[in-house]
Scaffold this active site. Structure first.
Site, short mmCIF file in Angstrom:
data_model
loop_
_atom_site.label_atom_id
_atom_site.label_comp_id
_atom_site.label_asym_id
_atom_site.label_seq_id
_atom_site.Cartn_x
_atom_site.Cartn_y
_atom_site.Cartn_z
N CYS A 11 -1.64 8.87 -8.41
CA CYS A 11 -2.72 8.87 -7.83
C CYS A 11 -3.93 9.43 -7.79
CB CYS A 11 -2.27 8.95 -6.07
SG CYS A 11 -4.06 8.50 -5.26
N ASN A 67 -12.28 3.88 -7.50
CA ASN A 67 -11.99 3.61 -5.42
C ASN A 67 -11.58 5.92 -5.24
OD1 ASN A 67 -9.09 4.22 -5.12
ND2 ASN A 67 -9.20 2.88 -6.41
N LYS A 79 0.67 -1.48 0.07
CA LYS A 79 -0.29 -0.07 -0.23
C LYS A 79 0.99 1.03 -0.25
CE LYS A 79 -3.82 2.32 0.57
NZ LYS A 79 -4.30 2.55 -0.36
#
Lengths: 307, 265
Positions: free
Chosen positions: A134, A73, A49
């Site tokens: 991200c 997500n 992660k």
């Protein structure tokens, strides 16, 4: 078709993997969550992660919504932060008999370098994956991944401080992924991984509100596979460093498409939520294909696309 | 945690839009505690993609695990079409169930709508010990018949929004009355239902100084704590930040949840 085993080992620059299948960041925790069901040592590696210097609580819920053949997500890189990672997670990772790649994320170029520095000498960590892609965080993340100069600076900072191979994870949310890929290669990256999720959103027509607490999120799953495959195709022709392909790989057939197109290794993510054994079965499926087609080394399959 | 294929034994409508499914899953059933859940795969293709979480509603016989569900979207609509003999990927038991004291008085189950699902399992497990249940739903047609599911000695009171069964009102009205009465207060309240209802149950329980555990619902992807997709806001008492419904829950002590920051659907 001999009974001779297929050589499944691949090299991502200086990083050696026992096979080309790696669990993608954010989908496999720290290897412990699925440990009751699957043996992580059967994988080529796991990417843990996304890690930041300080703990991050992540985005407000709802964080997940399913869309046709995919999911959005907006976790927001929730993680325990560097100190707890070193104290609590590294001892667990030390026991894993597979390559451990740590995905790192910073708010500034310097923070990426600080993380790389802090992970120097940590033997449990075999490589770094630099997350400049991200879509779910306000600053940093994607901001570094869409500008070739910023992407190069972050890469340089990590390479300068790291004592491990550096893989840079690229975003599909750009006009031309080759520009970023070349900039990152020139800055010293050992390998690339792509693609991260595609930015998207979904709306509840009853409440007229976005279905995600963060409004937008990252789309993953089979819906993005054709996009991922094309970006891989473009990238492997633009750089000389090895590339890990990912995006919607659900089974061995998908994985083979990425290898043939030019990926040296693969990452499997969303498929784990559908079937926790997905990545293990992909390893077996690739091996079977190689055996059936007389391919002795899986590395020989990479880039055999006929156009 | 077991990942298996579970055969559908039966799948029948039990109330308006509500279905009860029996799955042959003895290995999961034998290690499950009330309040835990399973992740069920709904189809072989990529659409719908993700497994869906369902509370373990209880058991029938030795090897049949019960799932109670409401048709709310495409996934549950597909589920409702499955007949006997089909088998589904089934991962479980997952999460933290109810923490039930061996003694400690009456357990009071408070259900809102489909929230009755994990509480059936709770009532089944309290055989021979005092257990009451308050049920609220919109209308009588949505009431799940419990006679065949729970032991006959359970005290069950019903209330509906439209007064078509029991009184007209909310389940929290029944709870307020129960807690206000002179009879001995329950040792523990276990609740499941919509978040606004749970918030009110938590408030009434705290006011009456009765322990309260709530079972929460969230959209999930992995079900095992890896993806951090299913979180709920934690109270400062629980350290702040977010708690994973799949791992730290789905059953929480009511004080662990920050009801102000939690905006349920």
């Amino acid at each position: 078709m001999g009974a001779e085993p297929v050589d499944m080992r691949v090299s991502l620059g200086p990083l050696q993997l026992k096979n080309p299948v790696v669990a993608a960041s954010g989908t496999y925790g720290y290897g412990e969550e699925y440990a009751e069901l699957v043996d992580p040592s059967l994988l080529g590696g796991i990417v843990v992660k996304g890690l930041s210097l300080k703990p991050r609580e992540g985005n407000p819920p709802p964080r997940i919504v399913e869309t046709p053949c995919g999911m959005l997500n907006a976790i927001g890189l929730a993680n325990c932060g560097l100190d707890r990672f070193l104290a609590e997670k590294v001892p667990l990772l030390d026991n894993l008999d597979t390559a451990v790649i740590v995905n790192i994320y910073g708010h500034s170029t310097a923070e990426y370098g600080d993380l790389a520095e802090a992970l120097r000498g940590v033997d449990a960590v075999d490589a770094l994956e630099v997350n400049i892609s991200c879509p779910n965080v306000e600053c940093g993340g994607l901001a570094f991944g869409t500008d070739p100069l910023a992407a190069a600076r972050v890469t340089e900072s990590v390479v300068r401080h790291a004592d491990k191979p550096v893989i840079v994870k690229l975003s599909p949310n750009v006009t031309d992924i080759r520009v970023i890929a070349r900039a990152v290669e020139a800055a010293g990256a050992d390998a690339l991984s792509l693609i991260n999720t595609l930015t998207g959103m979904a709306v509840d027509v009853a409440s007229r509100r976005p279905l995600l607490g963060n409004v937008s999120g990252g789309l993953s799953g089979p819906a993005i596979k054709p996009v991922a495959l094309y970006m891989l195709y473009q990238t492997v022709r633009a750089v000389h460093i090895p590339v890990m392909g990912m995006g919607g790989i659900m089974g061995a057939r998908d994985a083979l498409e990425f290898l043939i197109t030019g990926a040296t290794a693969l990452q499997v993510g969303t498929a784990h939520f559908v079937d926790p054994r997905a990545s293990i079965e992909i390893v077996a499926g690739i091996e079977l294909y190689c055996r059936d087609h007389g391919i002795r080394r899986v590395a020989d399959l990479s880039g055999t696309l006929v156009v | 945690m077991i990942d298996m294929r579970a055969a559908v034994r039966f799948n029948e409508a039990v109330a308006k839009d509500l279905f009860l499914m029996g799955l042959e899953a003895p290995a999961i059933l034998h290690s499950a505690r009330p309040g835990q859940f399973v992740m069920l795969g709904l189809g072989e293709g990529a659409d719908p993609l993700l497994r869906r979480p369902f509370s373990i509603c209880g058991r029938k016989g030795e090897d049949t695990l019960l799932i109670l569900y409401r048709i709310v979207g495409r996934g549950t609509a597909l589920l409702a079409r499955l007949g006997e003999g089909v088998d589904l990927p089934c991962l479980g038991p997952l999460g933290r169930g109810f923490d039930l004291p061996e003694d400690g008085g009456t357990v009071l189950a408070v259900a809102g709508g489909i929230g009755i699902a994990p509480l059936v399992s709770l009532m089944q497990s309290r055989s021979g010990r005092p257990c009451e249940c308050l049920i609220g739903c919109r209308t009588a047609a949505e009431l799940v018949p419990l006679d065949a599911l729970v032991p006959p000695d359970r005290v069950i009171r019903v209330i509906t929004d439209d007064g078509s069964s029991g009184r007209r009102g909310l389940v929290t009205d029944l709870l307020e009355e129960r807690l206000g009465r002179k009879e001995k207060p329950p040792g523990l309240i276990c609740a499941c239902g919509p978040q606004p209802m749970l918030r009110e149950v938590a408030r009434l329980a705290a006011q009456a100084h009765v322990s309260c555990q709530v079972s929460l619902e969230a959209r999930m992807a992995c079900g095992v704590g890896a993806c951090q997709g299913c979180v709920v806001a934690a109270s400062t008492g629980a350290g702040g930040g977010y708690l994973r419904v799949c791992r730290e829950g789905p059953v929480f002590d009511a004080e662990e949840v920050d009801w102000g920051r939690s905006h349920g659907r």
